[in-house]
Design a protein around this motif. Structure first.
Motif, PDB file in Angstrom:
ATOM      1  N   GLY A 119       0.773  -1.139   0.026  1.00 13.52           N
ATOM      2  CA  GLY A 119      -0.132   0.172   0.149  1.00 13.52           C
ATOM      3  C   GLY A 119       0.603   1.340   0.142  1.00 13.52           C
ATOM      4  N   GLY A 120       1.923   1.329   0.652  1.00 15.28           N
ATOM      5  CA  GLY A 120       2.800   2.465   0.721  1.00 15.28           C
ATOM      6  C   GLY A 120       3.203   2.886  -0.675  1.00 15.28           C
ATOM      7  N   LYS A 121       3.741   1.879  -1.287  1.00 19.58           N
ATOM      8  CA  LYS A 121       4.336   2.233  -2.616  1.00 19.58           C
ATOM      9  C   LYS A 121       3.137   2.707  -3.545  1.00 19.58           C
ATOM     10  CE  LYS A 121       6.403  -1.723  -2.510  1.00 19.58           C
ATOM     11  NZ  LYS A 121       7.120  -3.117  -2.952  1.00 19.58           N
ATOM     12  N   ALA A 122       2.078   1.912  -3.524  1.00 17.12           N
ATOM     13  CA  ALA A 122       0.960   2.167  -4.415  1.00 17.12           C
ATOM     14  C   ALA A 122       0.370   3.753  -4.187  1.00 17.12           C
ATOM     15  CB  ALA A 122      -0.291   1.247  -4.003  1.00 17.12           C
ATOM     16  N   VAL A 123       0.270   4.032  -2.861  1.00 11.97           N
ATOM     17  CA  VAL A 123      -0.003   5.476  -2.758  1.00 11.97           C
ATOM     18  C   VAL A 123       0.817   6.526  -3.015  1.00 11.97           C
ATOM     19  CG1 VAL A 123      -0.743   7.066  -0.732  1.00 11.97           C
ATOM     20  CG2 VAL A 123      -1.739   4.692  -0.634  1.00 11.97           C
ATOM     21  N   PHE A 124       2.135   6.110  -2.939  1.00  7.06           N
ATOM     22  CA  PHE A 124       3.292   7.352  -3.261  1.00  7.06           C
ATOM     23  C   PHE A 124       3.328   7.276  -4.891  1.00  7.06           C
ATOM     24  CE2 PHE A 124       7.575   8.272  -4.290  1.00  7.06           C
ATOM     25  CZ  PHE A 124       7.426   9.464  -4.111  1.00  7.06           C
ATOM     26  N   PHE A 125       3.564   5.958  -5.399  1.00  7.06           N
ATOM     27  CA  PHE A 125       3.784   5.880  -6.874  1.00  7.06           C
ATOM     28  C   PHE A 125       2.450   6.363  -7.664  1.00  7.06           C
ATOM     29  CE2 PHE A 125       7.515   3.954  -5.287  1.00  7.06           C
ATOM     30  CZ  PHE A 125       8.567   4.603  -6.090  1.00  7.06           C
ATOM     31  N   GLY A 126       1.368   5.920  -7.035  1.00  4.37           N
ATOM     32  CA  GLY A 126       0.206   6.067  -7.793  1.00  4.37           C
ATOM     33  C   GLY A 126      -0.223   7.691  -7.801  1.00  4.37           C
ATOM     34  N   ARG A 127       0.248   8.556  -7.125  1.00  4.91           N
ATOM     35  CA  ARG A 127       0.102  10.045  -7.601  1.00  4.91           C
ATOM     36  C   ARG A 127       0.667  10.458  -8.936  1.00  4.91           C
ATOM     37  NH1 ARG A 127      -3.831  10.897  -4.573  1.00  4.91           N
ATOM     38  NH2 ARG A 127      -3.406  13.356  -5.295  1.00  4.91           N
ATOM     39  N   PHE A 128       1.535   9.544  -9.408  1.00  8.45           N
ATOM     40  CA  PHE A 128       2.153   9.940 -10.799  1.00  8.45           C
ATOM     41  C   PHE A 128       1.455   9.264 -11.923  1.00  8.45           C
ATOM     42  CE2 PHE A 128       5.818   9.341  -7.975  1.00  8.45           C
ATOM     43  CZ  PHE A 128       5.699  10.848  -7.500  1.00  8.45           C
ATOM     44  N   ILE A 129       0.187   8.443 -11.672  1.00  6.45           N
ATOM     45  CA  ILE A 129      -0.502   7.984 -12.715  1.00  6.45           C
ATOM     46  C   ILE A 129      -1.990   8.416 -12.754  1.00  6.45           C
ATOM     47  CG2 ILE A 129      -1.094   5.658 -13.733  1.00  6.45           C
ATOM     48  CD1 ILE A 129       0.783   4.553 -11.614  1.00  6.45           C
ATOM     49  N   PRO A 130      -2.484   9.014 -14.058  1.00  7.34           N
ATOM     50  CA  PRO A 130      -3.720   9.409 -14.198  1.00  7.34           C
ATOM     51  C   PRO A 130      -4.717   8.445 -13.678  1.00  7.34           C
ATOM     52  CG  PRO A 130      -2.545   9.869 -16.132  1.00  7.34           C
ATOM     53  CD  PRO A 130      -1.441   9.166 -15.100  1.00  7.34           C
ATOM     54  N   ILE A 131      -5.837   8.966 -13.218  1.00  7.02           N
ATOM     55  CA  ILE A 131      -7.065   8.142 -12.854  1.00  7.02           C
ATOM     56  C   ILE A 131      -6.577   7.085 -11.504  1.00  7.02           C
ATOM     57  CG2 ILE A 131      -8.672   6.249 -13.270  1.00  7.02           C
ATOM     58  CD1 ILE A 131      -8.584   7.181 -16.134  1.00  7.02           C
ATOM     59  N   PHE A 132      -5.388   6.520 -11.769  1.00  6.03           N
ATOM     60  CA  PHE A 132      -5.278   5.910 -10.380  1.00  6.03           C
ATOM     61  C   PHE A 132      -4.957   6.506  -9.274  1.00  6.03           C
ATOM     62  CE2 PHE A 132      -2.134   3.040  -8.148  1.00  6.03           C
ATOM     63  CZ  PHE A 132      -2.725   1.893  -8.153  1.00  6.03           C
ATOM     64  N   ARG A 133      -4.233   7.762  -9.376  1.00  7.06           N
ATOM     65  CA  ARG A 133      -3.973   8.511  -8.374  1.00  7.06           C
ATOM     66  C   ARG A 133      -5.096   8.825  -7.344  1.00  7.06           C
ATOM     67  NH1 ARG A 133      -2.174  12.057 -12.286  1.00  7.06           N
ATOM     68  NH2 ARG A 133      -3.528  13.447 -13.122  1.00  7.06           N
ATOM     69  N   SER A 134      -6.405   9.028  -8.059  1.00  3.52           N
ATOM     70  CA  SER A 134      -7.841   9.426  -7.124  1.00  3.52           C
ATOM     71  C   SER A 134      -8.185   7.880  -6.631  1.00  3.52           C
ATOM     72  CB  SER A 134      -8.539   9.825  -8.117  1.00  3.52           C
ATOM     73  OG  SER A 134      -8.156  11.092  -8.765  1.00  3.52           O
ATOM     74  N   LEU A 135      -8.176   6.892  -7.457  1.00  4.40           N
ATOM     75  CA  LEU A 135      -8.682   5.827  -6.929  1.00  4.40           C
ATOM     76  C   LEU A 135      -8.109   5.144  -5.980  1.00  4.40           C
ATOM     77  CD1 LEU A 135      -9.970   4.084 -10.536  1.00  4.40           C
ATOM     78  CD2 LEU A 135     -11.245   5.633  -8.712  1.00  4.40           C
ATOM     79  N   ILE A 136      -6.856   4.995  -5.792  1.00  5.89           N
ATOM     80  CA  ILE A 136      -6.028   4.388  -4.704  1.00  5.89           C
ATOM     81  C   ILE A 136      -6.142   4.788  -3.439  1.00  5.89           C
ATOM     82  CG2 ILE A 136      -4.051   6.090  -4.788  1.00  5.89           C
ATOM     83  CD1 ILE A 136      -3.781   2.241  -4.505  1.00  5.89           C
ATOM     84  N   SER A 137      -6.826   6.099  -3.339  1.00  6.63           N
ATOM     85  CA  SER A 137      -7.211   6.546  -1.930  1.00  6.63           C
ATOM     86  C   SER A 137      -8.357   5.638  -1.200  1.00  6.63           C
ATOM     87  CB  SER A 137      -7.824   7.949  -2.086  1.00  6.63           C
ATOM     88  OG  SER A 137      -6.506   8.788  -2.550  1.00  6.63           O
TER      89      SER A 137
END
Length: 240
Positions: A119-137
């Protein structure tokens, strides 16, 4: 700040609206637009953030204000979705999944288990991916990632992403539209990949459901036992 686009599409209208917000309430307007982008992923931060950079370059407000308020907006939007995930919770999400035709409860359990590991990596690196950066929250809230950790990782990732695009607007100014077309291509590729992933998942799940139904039918036949038939195919009664 004046509009930098003559585009009459929804994206051009969005850019004009963001510019209007920044003209009205300064960098807080950019932060509000980014918060909404988190809640409504089709709004592209790749178009909003450079406008904040251009406004800072034109002297409407400071560069550091643009970075600060857009990062605050990212965090506020992400926390809203985190709250949604926490409100749903694992039990409620499992009940919802049990009622959906192509989703299994085990899918939810596997996703949460994966999130606990990565989860930690997903939240941090997810901020750089469109759409995913919102849904990962949302899964972060479902998994009840400590809010302080979620906030730190979201802020760090958003700070990098926002600063990069604000600086692009700062240095490129009205020439941003040259780069914007390539950014749009990248975002469209991501959207297509996500759509294909959904289609593949749905097709795979449909095959699994059909295979399970065939297996159940075969087991039902085996349990009922073989029946004798005449040559014309009519079952022969086993009674005497």
């Amino acid at each position: 700040m004046t509009s930098t686009t003559t585009d009459t599409s929804w994206l051009g209208s969005l850019i004009d609206a963001v510019i209007g917000l920044m003209d009205l309430i300064g960098p807080i307007g950019a932060g509000l637009a980014i918060a909404l982008e988190n809640l409504f992923p089709p709004l592209p931060s790749e178009a909003i953030l450079p406008m904040a950079g251009i406004a800072a370059h034109d002297g409407s407000f400071g560069l550091w204000e643009a970075v600060l308020w857009t990062t605050v907006g990212s965090l506020v939007g992400a926390l809203a979705l985190y709250g949604l995930g926490a409100w749903l919770g694992l039990r409620r999400l499992r009940r919802i999944a049990d009622r959906l035709p192509l989703v299994a409860v085990s899918d939810v359990d596997r996703t949460v288990a994966w999130f606990h590991r990565h989860g930690g990596k997903a939240v941090f690196f997810g901020r750089f991916i469109p759409i995913f950066r919102s849904l990962i929250s949302i899964p972060a809230g479902v998994a009840r990632m400590p809010m302080w950790r979620f906030g730190v990782l979201t802020t760090a990732g958003s700070l990098i992403w926002n600063t990069a695009f604000i600086l692009c607007g700062w240095f490129l100014g009205s020439g941003w539209h040259i780069v914007e077309q390539y950014v749009d291509v990248v975002q469209n590729v991501v959207i297509v990949v996500v759509a294909l992933a959904v289609v593949v998942f749905a097709a795979s799940r449909i095959r699994s459901v059909r295979a399970a139904r065939r297996q159940d039918a075969l087991e039902h036949v085996d349990e009922s036992g073989p029946s004798e038939t005449r040559t014309d195919g009519i079952p022969i009664s086993s009674g005497r």
